[in-house]
Design an enzyme around this catalytic site. Structure first.
Site, short mmCIF file in Angstrom:
data_model
loop_
_atom_site.label_atom_id
_atom_site.label_comp_id
_atom_site.label_asym_id
_atom_site.label_seq_id
_atom_site.Cartn_x
_atom_site.Cartn_y
_atom_site.Cartn_z
N ARG A 1 -24.97 12.23 -40.16
CA ARG A 1 -24.37 13.70 -40.69
C ARG A 1 -23.16 13.57 -41.47
O ARG A 1 -22.31 14.32 -40.93
CB ARG A 1 -24.35 14.68 -39.22
CG ARG A 1 -25.49 14.66 -38.49
CD ARG A 1 -26.51 15.61 -39.16
NE ARG A 1 -27.59 16.01 -38.25
CZ ARG A 1 -28.77 15.20 -37.98
NH1 ARG A 1 -28.67 14.06 -38.70
NH2 ARG A 1 -29.65 15.48 -37.17
N SER B 1 -27.98 21.81 -33.75
CA SER B 1 -27.03 21.03 -32.93
C SER B 1 -25.59 21.47 -33.29
O SER B 1 -25.26 21.31 -34.41
CB SER B 1 -27.37 19.63 -33.08
OG SER B 1 -28.57 19.15 -33.05
N GLU C 1 -20.62 19.07 -34.95
CA GLU C 1 -21.44 18.95 -36.21
C GLU C 1 -21.11 20.41 -36.93
O GLU C 1 -20.92 20.17 -38.33
CB GLU C 1 -22.77 18.79 -36.03
CG GLU C 1 -23.70 18.77 -37.16
CD GLU C 1 -25.15 18.77 -37.16
OE1 GLU C 1 -25.59 17.86 -36.09
OE2 GLU C 1 -25.95 19.25 -38.01
#
Ligand code: FAD
Ligand code: EPU
Length: 338
Positions: free
Chosen positions: A163, A235, A331
């Site tokens: 990510r 998420s 995130e």
């Protein structure tokens, strides 16, 4: 197109009604080059945005949002093993995946139904069901916002990791991605390593691109809330990656914790499991809450403010830190100030 004092509600999947002083929607690379060369009418700071499906606004944005609306998919080259495609940063990611499945191009089907635009895919190195987009990207074309000059980044120069990429770190809000080049296969090849995926594909029939896409969509619809119903950004936290000795200590104490080897050489633990075991799954505080099927997803039940969602995320971080000694990293990017 330049919009002033505009509501960002249609531009973020939490559905939060904050405003930006200015939003510039750029439809072609040429238009973007001219805008970056002559930028006189819009103020700083700058924020590059796709569909806002990984952002949490906690206030109005007192600056200029740059929104990519470059929508084109072009085959560039092909050989006996695959095809190279250039895809505009403003194409919806899932439209691109559907287009590839129709054409019979292999590689992105496990990434079905991820919200957002193609331009954000390399920034985030989006991933799901055993696949990361970095494995299909050959080059990223971007404009230097300071002068409109064009630069192409090879896969290696993008510094992809979990990510993460150079566009989230040193080059954050400095390069406006206009096109992403993908290399996709034309020879059948599937990745069904994720638990349950093979079983779900078998329910649909023989293994095919279409059935893998459908299986991923089915799994996602069972676990993840639709942002049109409950605002969310997928998420909220990353899965923590620990060194092998640190992870071994936690696993010895909690042998049930789901864990996987990470490309970095460490061990990735399931943040959803940690949050779930702290008792947060399905909990609601005011208008914000934790999704009842996936503890890693925070939701807006209707009228939450960005600050309410942010405060909930802080409470979750504190309890995971207290119980497991693990500091979760977000995130989702927080935009604005209180
Ligand atoms: P934004 O949220 O608008 O921006 C994300 C970042 O990219 C920002 O830093 C922004 O500045 C930058 N950026 C965007 N466009 C450009 C550009 N043209 N040039 C330079 N920088 C740019 N993610 C996954 O990886 N896997 C999943 O399975 C997944 N599931 C999700 C499920 C749901 C229901 C939701 C709401 C989100 C999910 N996400 C998932 C997160 C999100 O969809 C991805 O991060 C997506 O890539 C964000 O795209 P976006 O266009 O909305 O980008
Ligand atoms: N789990 C729980 N309780 C929960 C949630 C999860 O115990 O409430 C356990 C599950 O049982 C499973 C493990 O945690 O054993 C992992 O769960 P899951 O497979 O749902 O995946 P995840 O780690 O929670 C990651 C990505 C998702 C991606 C899925 C599928 C991150 C931060 N999230 O979620 O990506 O779709 O895997 O591959 O890496 C996103 O980035 O926004 C996103 C949704």
């Amino acid at each position: 197109m330049i919009y002033r004092n505009i509501s960002l509600k249609p531009y973020n999947t939490f559905g939060l009604d904050y405003k930006a002083d200015c939003l510039v929607s750029l439809k072609t690379e040429e238009e973007a080059i001219v805008f970056f060369r002559d930028r006189q009418s819009c103020g700083e700071p700058l924020l590059i945005m796709g569909e806002g499906s990984n952002l949490l606004f906690i206030s109005d944005f007192r600056g200029t949002v740059l929104h990519s609306a470059i929508e084109e998919i072009n085959p560039e080259e092909n050989d006996e093993s695959g095809v190279i495609l250039s895809v505009g940063a403003g194409v919806k990611w899932d439209h691109f995946v559907e287009w590839c499945v129709k054409k019979g191009y292999y590689g992105v089907e496990n990434l079905s139904l991820i919200p957002g635009l193609v331009g954000a895919a390399p920034v985030q190195n989006i991933g799901a069901y055993g696949v990361e987009v970095k494995d299909t990207i050959t080059r990223v074309r971007a404009l230097d916002i300071s002068d409109g000059s064009v630069r192409e980044f090879s896969n290696g120069e993008c510094l992809f990791s979990y990510r993460n990429s150079i566009f989230k770190k040193d080059l954050r809000n400095k390069f406006f991605i206009t096109k992403v080049y993908f290399k996709l296969g034309i020879i059948p090849s599937f990745n069904l390593r994720y638990d349950l995926l093979e079983e779900e594909v078998n329910k649909a029939g023989a293994i095919s691109l279409r059935n893998v896409r459908q299986a991923v969509i089915n799994i996602r619809k069972r676990k993840l809330p639709d942002p049109k119903v409950y605002g969310n950004a997928g998420s909220f936290f990353k899965n923590p990656v620990l060194s092998i000795p640190e992870a071994e200590k936690i696993i010895a104490k909690y042998p049930q914790i789901p864990h996987y080897p990470d490309d970095s050489g460490g061990i990735k633990l399931a943040a959803g499991w940690l949050i779930d075991r702290c008792g947060w799954k399905g909990k609601r505080i005011g208008n914000a809450g934790v999704h009842e099927m996936q503890a890693l997803v925070l939701v807006n039940f209707g009228n939450a403010t960005g600050k309410e969602i942010y405060d909930l995320s802080e409470k979750i971080r504190e309890s995971v830190l207290e119980k497991y000694g693990i500091a979760l990293e977000r995130e989702v990017e927080i935009i604005g100030s209180t």
